[in-house]
Motif scaffolding. Structure first.
Motif, short mmCIF file in Angstrom:
data_model
loop_
_atom_site.label_atom_id
_atom_site.label_comp_id
_atom_site.label_asym_id
_atom_site.label_seq_id
_atom_site.Cartn_x
_atom_site.Cartn_y
_atom_site.Cartn_z
N HIS A 97 7.75 -31.98 6.47
CA HIS A 97 7.96 -32.82 6.34
C HIS A 97 9.32 -33.69 6.57
CE1 HIS A 97 10.56 -35.73 2.90
NE2 HIS A 97 9.41 -36.48 2.83
N SER A 98 10.14 -32.23 6.70
CA SER A 98 11.40 -32.54 7.03
C SER A 98 11.69 -33.16 8.82
CB SER A 98 12.19 -31.10 7.29
OG SER A 98 11.70 -30.20 7.74
N GLU A 99 10.38 -32.53 10.04
CA GLU A 99 10.03 -32.43 10.91
C GLU A 99 9.62 -34.12 11.06
OE1 GLU A 99 11.05 -30.70 14.32
OE2 GLU A 99 11.91 -29.30 12.68
N ILE A 100 9.36 -34.89 10.58
CA ILE A 100 8.73 -35.47 10.84
C ILE A 100 9.64 -37.41 10.22
CG2 ILE A 100 6.97 -37.50 9.22
CD1 ILE A 100 4.99 -35.47 9.63
N SER A 101 10.60 -36.49 8.49
CA SER A 101 11.39 -37.25 9.06
C SER A 101 12.17 -38.05 9.72
CB SER A 101 12.58 -36.95 7.97
OG SER A 101 12.94 -35.68 8.51
N ALA A 102 12.42 -37.12 11.33
CA ALA A 102 13.29 -38.19 12.01
C ALA A 102 12.62 -38.83 12.78
CB ALA A 102 13.15 -37.07 13.20
N PHE A 103 11.38 -39.16 12.55
CA PHE A 103 10.26 -40.17 13.12
C PHE A 103 10.75 -41.88 12.58
CE2 PHE A 103 8.62 -36.48 14.66
CZ PHE A 103 7.48 -36.68 15.24
N ARG A 104 11.48 -41.96 11.55
CA ARG A 104 12.04 -43.04 10.74
C ARG A 104 13.17 -43.71 11.31
NH1 ARG A 104 12.11 -39.99 5.47
NH2 ARG A 104 10.51 -39.84 4.85
N SER A 105 14.03 -42.50 12.54
CA SER A 105 15.01 -43.39 13.42
C SER A 105 14.70 -44.28 14.55
CB SER A 105 15.35 -42.37 13.50
OG SER A 105 16.84 -42.61 14.68
N GLY A 106 14.98 -45.72 14.72
CA GLY A 106 14.38 -45.96 15.43
C GLY A 106 14.85 -45.55 16.71
N GLN A 107 15.66 -44.77 16.69
CA GLN A 107 16.80 -44.53 18.12
C GLN A 107 15.68 -43.27 18.42
OE1 GLN A 107 18.82 -45.07 19.93
NE2 GLN A 107 20.17 -46.60 19.45
N PHE A 108 15.39 -42.60 17.56
CA PHE A 108 14.48 -41.87 18.55
C PHE A 108 12.96 -42.90 18.93
CE2 PHE A 108 10.07 -38.50 16.85
CZ PHE A 108 11.05 -37.56 16.66
N TRP A 109 12.13 -43.42 18.35
CA TRP A 109 11.10 -44.24 18.92
C TRP A 109 11.43 -44.50 20.83
CZ3 TRP A 109 6.71 -42.81 18.00
CH2 TRP A 109 6.30 -42.79 16.56
N LEU A 110 12.88 -45.69 20.54
CA LEU A 110 13.79 -45.50 21.63
C LEU A 110 13.71 -44.79 22.73
CD1 LEU A 110 16.34 -48.34 20.50
CD2 LEU A 110 13.77 -48.77 21.38
N ALA A 111 13.92 -43.00 21.99
CA ALA A 111 13.67 -42.18 23.24
C ALA A 111 12.31 -41.78 23.81
CB ALA A 111 15.23 -41.21 22.70
N PHE A 112 12.06 -42.26 23.30
CA PHE A 112 10.05 -41.91 23.15
C PHE A 112 9.72 -42.83 24.07
CE2 PHE A 112 7.75 -39.31 19.85
CZ PHE A 112 8.64 -38.26 19.52
N ALA A 113 9.97 -43.94 24.10
CA ALA A 113 9.88 -45.03 24.91
C ALA A 113 10.69 -44.94 26.52
CB ALA A 113 10.32 -46.36 24.97
N ILE A 114 11.48 -44.59 26.35
CA ILE A 114 12.25 -43.96 27.27
C ILE A 114 11.42 -42.75 28.35
CG2 ILE A 114 14.50 -43.29 28.27
CD1 ILE A 114 15.86 -45.04 25.81
N ALA A 115 11.59 -41.58 27.83
CA ALA A 115 10.85 -40.67 28.69
C ALA A 115 9.39 -40.93 29.21
CB ALA A 115 10.59 -39.43 27.53
N GLY A 116 8.64 -41.95 27.96
CA GLY A 116 7.30 -42.62 28.64
C GLY A 116 7.11 -43.25 29.85
N LEU A 117 8.36 -44.12 30.20
CA LEU A 117 8.14 -45.19 30.94
C LEU A 117 8.86 -44.65 32.10
CD1 LEU A 117 9.82 -48.30 28.62
CD2 LEU A 117 7.56 -48.18 30.50
N SER A 118 9.98 -44.44 31.74
CA SER A 118 10.00 -42.94 32.87
C SER A 118 9.61 -42.07 33.56
CB SER A 118 11.84 -42.18 32.73
OG SER A 118 12.96 -42.39 32.08
N MET A 119 9.12 -41.12 33.82
CA MET A 119 7.88 -40.66 33.90
C MET A 119 6.81 -41.23 34.30
SD MET A 119 8.64 -37.23 34.43
CE MET A 119 10.44 -37.57 35.17
N GLY A 120 6.39 -42.33 33.59
CA GLY A 120 5.12 -42.82 33.92
C GLY A 120 5.37 -43.96 35.51
N SER A 121 6.90 -44.39 35.52
CA SER A 121 7.44 -44.60 36.69
C SER A 121 7.24 -43.88 38.12
CB SER A 121 8.62 -44.97 36.51
OG SER A 121 9.72 -44.57 36.64
#
Length: 386
Positions: A191-215
């Motif tokens: 529960h404490s680890e998943i709490s980080a998933f509420r952060s918008g920055q968290f998901w934006l960082a994920f998107a940056i990772a996926g798009l950067s490696m995907g490119s």
């Protein structure tokens, strides 16, 4: 830099070699297992799925043990997976071995990034993370080419025995050098680890990772036919060309780690912009072999120049719950790789030529720039509001 970080880098070298080795041995595996090339190629898909899904699931299940013990458990799985691959009497056993090794990949690199970052001062965290991933990039220069040669000369099972041995050596290094933190696991729950998933920055960082490696991998997926059929290189040049590409990965990763500690967003934007330019120029000049030799290491450097920044950004945005977040970042990166490869495959199959894969990669890098700018502006507004 602590010796423990070097031990983690050595383990990453073995993991990277295990990931890419199968690409050079598909004909041998196909013959040895008496399956089609397409069926043998499913070993690549199975590994990718093991990274994307297995890493976070295993990390979540193991949150109540210390990170060092998690790393050691993962290395045992890695060793077992590669030994299974080496002795596999049937195709399904080989697939099982690949998936076990992939689960280690997905969880190990994320956890190792957190451990490496915690062992150094705040202003050296990205550099420590980059050293862990240097092992992964060195696998492209030495591990995969040597493993492919070994597999073609001694049989496809031989490299898996050697990779298993690297796993044993890494296990000893991590056990001896990575410090134990007895109280580290206390208070860490799913529960404490998943709490980080509420952060918008968290998901934006994920998107940056996926798009950067995907490119990067949208372009790299068809690099062999691009270089042979379009640039005109003989197939015998491919090992050397891929090593040049690997040198770019190493340099880009190390430079990215050096600058990310002070200029995280700037490092991301420079690397992403360089990727757009390199891929577009490559698409326009792909028939010129000299230009291709120059652009290959730049492409690799731009791609892996983003890794220390997006990994440290994910860890920072997770606050007090970085372990699952780091494993998820590895999954996001591999998810981006899968999407990039799929999209470039669609354009090639549509008859747009191998250079279309470069255009797809440039498009994903451009989208990564947009997401990075949004992330930076959102972060800035949040700081002003606070």
């Amino acid at each position: 830099m602590p010796l423990a970080v070097i031990a983690l880098m050595a383990a990453a070298f073995g993991i990277g070699t295990a990931e890419f080795i199968i690409l050079g041995l598909l004909p041998e595996v196909s013959t040895g297992m008496d399956v089609s090339i397409t069926t043998a190629g499913m070993l690549v898909t199975g590994y990718a799925l093991g990274v994307v899904f297995g890493g976070p699931v295993f990390t979540a299940a193991a949150l109540r043990i210390s990170r060092k013990n998690m790393l050691l458990t993962l290395l045992i799985m890695f060793i077992v997976g590669n030994v299974l691959s080496a002795v596999a009497p049937a195709y399904w056993v080989l697939m099982l071995g690949r998936i076990l090794a992939a689960v280690c990949h997905g969880a190990f690199l994320g956890i190792a990034s957190v451990v490496a970052a915690d062992m150094v001062p705040q202003d050296k965290r990205s550099r420590a993370i980059s050293l862990v991933f240097t092992g992964l990039t060195l696998a492209n220069i030495f591990g995969t080419p040597l493993g492919t040669w070994m597999g073609q000369s001694l049989g496809w099972r031989a490299p898996f025995w050697v990779i298993g041995l690297i796993g044993v050596i890494s296990f000893v290094g991590v056990a001896a050098l990575v410090p134990s933190s007895p109280n580290e696991a206390q208070g860490r729950t799913l529960h404490s680890e998943i709490s980080a998933f509420r952060s918008g920055q968290f998901w934006l960082a994920f998107a940056i990772a996926g798009l950067s490696m995907g490119s990067l991998f949208a372009a790299f997926s068809y690099i062999t036919p691009l270089l042979t059929d379009v640039a005109g290189f003989d197939s015998g040049w491919m090992t050397g060309l891929l090593m040049i590409f690997g040198v770019g990965l190493v340099i880009g990763n190390l430079l990215g780690g050096r600058f990310a500690d002070k200029y995280q967003i700037g490092t991301l934007l420079v690397a992403q912009a360089l990727m757009v330019v390199v891929l577009l120029v490559f698409a326009l000049t792909a028939q010129l072999p000299v230009i291709a030799v120059i652009l290959l290491p730049l492409m690799g450097g731009a791609g892996f120049g983003t890794v220390p920044s997006f990994m440290s950004r994910v860890i920072d945005s997770a606050g007090e719950a970085p372990t699952l977040a780091a494993a998820m970042a590895s999954s996001a990166a591999n998810g981006g790789i899968a999407v990039g490869s799929f999209l470039s495959g669609l354009t090639v199959e549509a008859g747009w030529g191998y250079t279309s894969a470069l255009i797809v990669g440039a498009g994903m890098a451009a989208l990564a720039i947009v997401v990075t700018v949004v992330s930076a502006r959102t972060e800035r507004r949040a700081l002003v509001a606070a």
